[in-house]
Write an enzyme that holds these catalytic residues in place. Structure first.
Site, PDB file in Angstrom:
ATOM      1  N   ASP A   1       0.857  -1.180   0.000  1.00 36.45           N
ATOM      2  CA  ASP A   1       0.000   0.000   0.000  1.00 36.45           C
ATOM      3  C   ASP A   1       0.895   1.232   0.000  1.00 36.45           C
ATOM      4  OD1 ASP A   1      -2.322   1.599   0.174  1.00 36.45           O
ATOM      5  OD2 ASP A   1      -2.267   1.610   2.365  1.00 36.45           O
ATOM      6  N   HIS A   2       0.405   2.297  -0.611  1.00 37.56           N
ATOM      7  CA  HIS A   2       1.090   3.579  -0.531  1.00 37.56           C
ATOM      8  C   HIS A   2       0.687   4.310   0.744  1.00 37.56           C
ATOM      9  CE1 HIS A   2       1.607   3.755  -5.159  1.00 37.56           C
ATOM     10  NE2 HIS A   2       2.805   3.635  -4.613  1.00 37.56           N
TER      11      HIS A   2
ATOM     12  N   HIS B   1      -4.748   4.539   0.116  1.00 35.13           N
ATOM     13  CA  HIS B   1      -5.872   3.718  -0.365  1.00 35.13           C
ATOM     14  C   HIS B   1      -5.510   2.916  -1.621  1.00 35.13           C
ATOM     15  CE1 HIS B   1      -8.415   5.753   2.546  1.00 35.13           C
ATOM     16  NE2 HIS B   1      -8.017   6.908   2.063  1.00 35.13           N
ATOM     17  N   HIS B   2      -4.324   2.288  -1.624  1.00 38.09           N
ATOM     18  CA  HIS B   2      -3.898   1.519  -2.794  1.00 38.09           C
ATOM     19  C   HIS B   2      -3.464   0.097  -2.432  1.00 38.09           C
ATOM     20  CE1 HIS B   2      -2.606   5.735  -4.442  1.00 38.09           C
ATOM     21  NE2 HIS B   2      -3.924   5.537  -4.524  1.00 38.09           N
ATOM     22  N   PRO B   3      -4.264  -0.667  -1.695  1.00 41.39           N
ATOM     23  CA  PRO B   3      -3.845  -2.029  -1.358  1.00 41.39           C
ATOM     24  C   PRO B   3      -3.804  -2.915  -2.594  1.00 41.39           C
ATOM     25  CG  PRO B   3      -6.127  -1.687  -0.707  1.00 41.39           C
ATOM     26  CD  PRO B   3      -5.597  -0.346  -1.139  1.00 41.39           C
TER      27      PRO B   3
END
Length: 517
Positions: free
Chosen positions: A301-302, A455-457
């Protein structure tokens, strides 16, 4: 759109998850009128008018259509539990996120080619998929798409003067001026490209599940229904067990099953079905039918530091877009270097901070967000029990590696250098956060408290050519003949920016393989 009772349903293709990948695939695969397609979504249709308002997106989190997951406490972020907003409705997280559309850098996709041994996942080979997705104002020039379902808006007049000053500051430090982030060159400064049309958010459901698509006799959209587990026979999936909103449990038979439930729910469904790491399944009281150790691992994630906060010299007008109006990508420690970005600094036209800090009143401050583009920390996702109500154990392992911590320090330094530059002097009264940092420990402590999810899983069902990879280059689960995973979970590694464009390209690429010309 057909609607039948669950006991009567059979389909050539069952798609699990009506989010970004699932909605696109439902539209594309049902183009063949002889192919019955069933799309199953746990949530309902979207009806909240706030979803259309780009500036309202932070307030959507925690509403009834947000899965609102919680991570395990993270040692790397001061022991904090992070809330992960994911969409539980038709359109999925495209209804919740900040609408940024960034394809990524060519080197991001070369990493996918290296992982899979398949050129189809390279930048040049994915270009037709990206173009098919896009309705870009510069489309038709051989680089961008024109007339595709998803608008790509390049903001101009509506860009905040604070964001304009931020862009000028970055340019004065040597960052190239870009016309959007999607040409293949990401290092530079530009307003963010956004999935907005006529001032309104465009979700994937808006773009692909149009009334004409929904009227197809061979497409069924089943909402309010969760897939409890897959049923299997030999080396094939026989169908899916679904729990409807009334609590009824039914089985739907399918020739092919495509999981599009995302980086959390796709691996969770596999594990509940007895497919996954044997030790994880045993601990969750699930019989292991197929031991696939990598399912649920490689979670990425980011993070963004929220934030480098400044008191404004004069009132900051509300964003006419979605608050985070410009992202500047760069190499760490060198504003003039090119290539694949390592860090990012974003301009938030609002006082954006983590829950560890008190935000000043709207209009009195602005934030510079900062983060790294390719974290090396790898976490995991596992189920805690066999049932839908058993919580997911999410451990993103934030800031676990020294490389990630080092780059985060450099990202904060870059944000402060831009934030204190002359071009922002007309807006900057004083820096509010982080304030005085007297040691490396002080810097790390601030970053740990400031970090929030971007919010980048992704990555929990990674594709690859190695024996441990979960899916192959065709996105087929290696252990079964007719089960595919098509969502962010298959990404071996993160792209440099928001991953939504890449997820759409993955789905479009899969659809093209299923719909040969």
């Amino acid at each position: 759109m057909t609607r039948a009772t669950a006991s009567e349903r059979n389909a050539d293709v069952v798609i699990v998850g009506g989010g970004s990948a699932g909605a696109l695939l439902a539209a594309r695969l049902s183009e063949d009128a002889t192919r019955p397609v069933l799309l199953i979504e746990a949530g309902e249709e979207e009806h909240d008018p706030d979803i259309r308002n780009p500036a309202a997106w932070p307030a959507l989190q925690g509403r009834s259509y947000d899965w609102d997951y919680r991570t395990e406490p993270q040692a790397g972020t001061a022991g904090r539990v992070h809330r992960w907003a994911r969409g539980r409705l038709i359109g999925g997280s495209s209804c919740l996120h900040a609408m940024g559309y960034m394809r990524g850098h060519p080197a991001d996709f070369q990493a996918w080619v290296d992982a899979t041994g398949d050129r189809r996942w390279g930048w040049d080979e994915l270009l037709p998929a990206f173009q098919a997705i896009e309705d870009h104002p510069l489309g038709g020039n051989g680089l961008y798409g024109k007339g595709g379902p998803m608008p790509v808006h390049l903001p101009s007049d509506e860009v905040s003067p604070v964001a304009r000053a931020f862009i000028e500051a970055g340019a004065s430090l040597g960052l190239p001026r870009l016309e959007g982030h999607n040409s293949g060159q990401m290092i530079g400064v530009t307003p963010n490209s956004l999935n907005i049309r006529d001032g309104h958010r465009v979700t994937v459901a808006d773009a692909w599940l149009t009334p004409a698509v929904r009227s197809r006799a061979n497409l069924t959209v089943l909402t309010g229904s969760r897939v409890r587990r897959l049923t299997m026979a030999g080396n094939r999936v026989r169908g899916v067990e679904i729990v409807q909103r009334q609590g009824n449990l039914e089985t739907v038979l399918a020739d092919r099953v495509v999981l599009c439930a995302g980086a959390l729910e796709s691996p969770a469904l596999l594990m509940r079905s007895g497919i996954g790491p044997r030790d994880t399944l045993s601990a969750a009281n699930v019989d292991c039918l197929i031991d696939v150790p990598e399912i649920g691992r490689n979670l990425q994630d980011h993070l963004l530091g929220a934030g480098n906060l400044y008191a404004a010299r004069k009132p900051v007008a509300p964003s006419r877009l979605q608050h985070s109006e410009s992202m500047a990508y760069m190499r760490a420690g060198d504003f003039t270097a090119g290539g694949q970005p390592e860090i990012v600094v974003g301009c938030g036209v609002a006082p954006i901070v983590s829950e560890c800090f008190e935000a000043p009143a709207a209009g009195t401050a602005y934030s510079l967000l900062f983060g790294i583009t390719h974290p090396t920390s790898r976490g995991s996702l596992r189920i805690s029990g066999p049932e839908l109500g058993d919580r997911l154990i999410i451990d993103p392992a934030y800031l676990r590696t020294e490389r990630d911590r080092t780059l985060f320090r450099r990202a904060l330094a870059a944000a402060r250098e831009i934030g204190h530059h002359d071009e922002l002097a007309g807006w900057r009264e004083r820096e509010l956060l982080p304030g005085s940092l007297n040691s490396a420990a002080d810097i790390d402590d601030f970053i740990a408290r400031a970090a929030i999810t971007h919010h980048h899983p992704c990555g929990t069902c990674r594709m690859g050519k190695d024996t441990d990879a979960v899916v192959d280059a065709d996105l087929r689960l290696k252990a079964l003949d007719n089960l595919f995973v098509v969502d962010a979970s298959v990404m071996p590694s993160l792209t440099a920016g928001p991953i939504h464009a890449a997820v759409l390209a993955i789905a479009e690429t899969f659809a093209r393989r299923m719909n040969p010309a």
